[in-house]
Design an enzyme around this catalytic site. Structure first.
Site, PDB file in Angstrom:
ATOM      1  N   ASN A   1      -3.234  -0.851  -3.236  1.00 28.27           N
ATOM      2  CA  ASN A   1      -2.273   0.006  -3.932  1.00 28.27           C
ATOM      3  C   ASN A   1      -1.123  -0.846  -4.463  1.00 28.27           C
ATOM      4  O   ASN A   1      -0.720  -1.846  -3.854  1.00 28.27           O
ATOM      5  CB  ASN A   1      -1.783   1.171  -3.070  1.00 28.27           C
ATOM      6  CG  ASN A   1      -1.306   0.795  -1.683  1.00 28.27           C
ATOM      7  OD1 ASN A   1      -1.657  -0.242  -1.138  1.00 28.27           O
ATOM      8  ND2 ASN A   1      -0.491   1.646  -1.103  1.00 28.27           N
ATOM      9  N   ILE A   2      -0.648  -0.441  -5.629  1.00 27.87           N
ATOM     10  CA  ILE A   2       0.395  -1.193  -6.339  1.00 27.87           C
ATOM     11  C   ILE A   2       1.485  -0.195  -6.728  1.00 27.87           C
ATOM     12  O   ILE A   2       1.264   0.657  -7.600  1.00 27.87           O
ATOM     13  CB  ILE A   2      -0.180  -1.881  -7.598  1.00 27.87           C
ATOM     14  CG1 ILE A   2      -1.368  -2.789  -7.208  1.00 27.87           C
ATOM     15  CG2 ILE A   2       0.915  -2.676  -8.317  1.00 27.87           C
ATOM     16  CD1 ILE A   2      -2.176  -3.300  -8.400  1.00 27.87           C
ATOM     17  N   GLU A   3       2.617  -0.272  -6.035  1.00 24.05           N
ATOM     18  CA  GLU A   3       3.675   0.717  -6.257  1.00 24.05           C
ATOM     19  C   GLU A   3       4.632   0.286  -7.357  1.00 24.05           C
ATOM     20  O   GLU A   3       4.564  -0.841  -7.872  1.00 24.05           O
ATOM     21  CB  GLU A   3       4.407   0.966  -4.926  1.00 24.05           C
ATOM     22  CG  GLU A   3       3.433   1.528  -3.890  1.00 24.05           C
ATOM     23  CD  GLU A   3       4.079   1.988  -2.603  1.00 24.05           C
ATOM     24  OE1 GLU A   3       5.217   1.582  -2.301  1.00 24.05           O
ATOM     25  OE2 GLU A   3       3.420   2.773  -1.886  1.00 24.05           O
TER      26      GLU A   3
ATOM     27  N   CYS B   1      -3.277   3.702  -6.936  1.00 22.82           N
ATOM     28  CA  CYS B   1      -3.926   3.671  -5.626  1.00 22.82           C
ATOM     29  C   CYS B   1      -4.935   2.525  -5.532  1.00 22.82           C
ATOM     30  O   CYS B   1      -5.472   2.059  -6.547  1.00 22.82           O
ATOM     31  CB  CYS B   1      -4.675   4.973  -5.366  1.00 22.82           C
ATOM     32  SG  CYS B   1      -3.637   6.411  -5.095  1.00 22.82           S
TER      33      CYS B   1
ATOM     34  N   GLU C   1      -8.011   2.567  -4.481  1.00 19.45           N
ATOM     35  CA  GLU C   1      -9.352   2.910  -4.961  1.00 19.45           C
ATOM     36  C   GLU C   1      -9.454   2.701  -6.463  1.00 19.45           C
ATOM     37  O   GLU C   1     -10.420   2.131  -6.973  1.00 19.45           O
ATOM     38  CB  GLU C   1      -9.674   4.385  -4.647  1.00 19.45           C
ATOM     39  CG  GLU C   1      -9.694   4.728  -3.170  1.00 19.45           C
ATOM     40  CD  GLU C   1      -8.334   5.160  -2.630  1.00 19.45           C
ATOM     41  OE1 GLU C   1      -7.293   4.632  -3.094  1.00 19.45           O
ATOM     42  OE2 GLU C   1      -8.312   6.014  -1.733  1.00 19.45           O
TER      43      GLU C   1
ATOM     44  N   CYS D   1      -7.047  10.090  -2.318  1.00 21.01           N
ATOM     45  CA  CYS D   1      -6.299  11.212  -2.903  1.00 21.01           C
ATOM     46  C   CYS D   1      -7.189  11.924  -3.923  1.00 21.01           C
ATOM     47  O   CYS D   1      -8.267  11.431  -4.301  1.00 21.01           O
ATOM     48  CB  CYS D   1      -5.003  10.723  -3.550  1.00 21.01           C
ATOM     49  SG  CYS D   1      -5.236   9.969  -5.175  1.00 21.01           S
TER      50      CYS D   1
ATOM     51  N   CYS E   1      -8.105   9.940  -7.105  1.00 21.98           N
ATOM     52  CA  CYS E   1      -9.102   8.891  -6.845  1.00 21.98           C
ATOM     53  C   CYS E   1     -10.482   9.487  -6.632  1.00 21.98           C
ATOM     54  O   CYS E   1     -11.485   8.926  -7.078  1.00 21.98           O
ATOM     55  CB  CYS E   1      -8.678   8.027  -5.667  1.00 21.98           C
ATOM     56  SG  CYS E   1      -7.277   6.968  -6.090  1.00 21.98           S
TER      57      CYS E   1
HETATM   58  N1  THU Z   1      -2.551   5.611  -1.727  1.00 18.97           N
HETATM   59  C1  THU Z   1      -3.694   4.933  -2.035  1.00 18.97           C
HETATM   60  O1  THU Z   1      -3.656   3.742  -2.356  1.00 18.97           O
HETATM   61  N2  THU Z   1      -4.858   5.613  -1.999  1.00 18.97           N
HETATM   62  C2  THU Z   1      -4.985   6.924  -1.667  1.00 18.97           C
HETATM   63  O2  THU Z   1      -6.049   7.503  -1.829  1.00 18.97           O
HETATM   64  C3  THU Z   1      -3.832   7.637  -1.107  1.00 18.97           C
HETATM   65  C4  THU Z   1      -2.512   7.013  -1.391  1.00 18.97           C
HETATM   66  C5  THU Z   1      -1.278   4.891  -1.770  1.00 18.97           C
HETATM   67  C6  THU Z   1      -0.401   5.242  -2.916  1.00 18.97           C
HETATM   68  C7  THU Z   1       0.954   4.833  -2.391  1.00 18.97           C
HETATM   69  O3  THU Z   1       1.153   3.457  -2.664  1.00 18.97           O
HETATM   70  C8  THU Z   1       0.853   5.018  -0.895  1.00 18.97           C
HETATM   71  O4  THU Z   1      -0.530   5.138  -0.605  1.00 18.97           O
HETATM   72  C9  THU Z   1       1.585   6.214  -0.368  1.00 18.97           C
HETATM   73  O5  THU Z   1       1.225   7.355  -1.069  1.00 18.97           O
END
Ligand code: THU
Length: 135
Positions: free
Chosen positions: A45-47, A56, A58, A89, A92
């Site tokens: 995941n890359i915020e 996300c 995935e 999520c 995804c």
């Molecule tokens: N996140 C994912 O990478 N995949 C998911 O299916 C659920 C959420 C990440 C997004 C964000 O960086 C962190 O989890 C919190 O929501």
């Protein structure tokens, strides 16, 4: 679902997880997909300071693969929290359905020795797909 090394896929998801860029949530997620060619692509995941721009793990893995010409997901492994199972999520799940099949294995892991395997249609029943656009 034959001959898929789930342990190897989870290990690759854990490797992807190490690259997670999570200054806001501090919640690391890693994913790995096995593609039609037999290659494995990982993702994290890359915020973003503009939270909605976050990607996300995935989708990072899937977009890496698709941008390399791969259009088939044979299996996907996801590791979020190492203490609890983390499911993809909704967005995804939808993106997995674009490149996977109803019975594509979704491996939800805490680590390479602790995981459960679901079919895509168990976690995304009644998926909206390209078939619906022809109706
Ligand atoms: N996140 C994912 O990478 N995949 C998911 O299916 C659920 C959420 C990440 C997004 C964000 O960086 C962190 O989890 C919190 O929501």
């Amino acid at each position: 679902m034959v001959n898929i090394d789930y342990n190897a896929l989870v290990l690759e998801a854990l490797k992807g997880r190490e690259s997670a860029y999570v200054p806001y949530s501090n919640f690391k997620v890693g994913a790995a997909i096995l593609t039609g060619s037999g290659k494995i692509y990982n993702g994290c995941n890359i915020e973003n300071a503009s939270y909605g721009a976050t990607n996300c793990a995935e989708r990072t893995a899937i977009f890496k693969a698709v941008s390399e010409g791969e259009k088939e997901i044979k299996a996907i492994a996801v590791v979020g929290s190492l203490e609890e199972y983390t499911f993809p999520c909704g967005i995804c799940r939808q993106v997995i359905s674009e490149f996977g099949k109803e019975d594509t294995p979704i491996i939800i892991a805490k680590n390479e020795n602790d995981f459960n395997v679901y079919r895509l249609d168990e976690i995304l029943p009644g998926a909206f797909t390209k078939k619906d656009l022809k109706k």
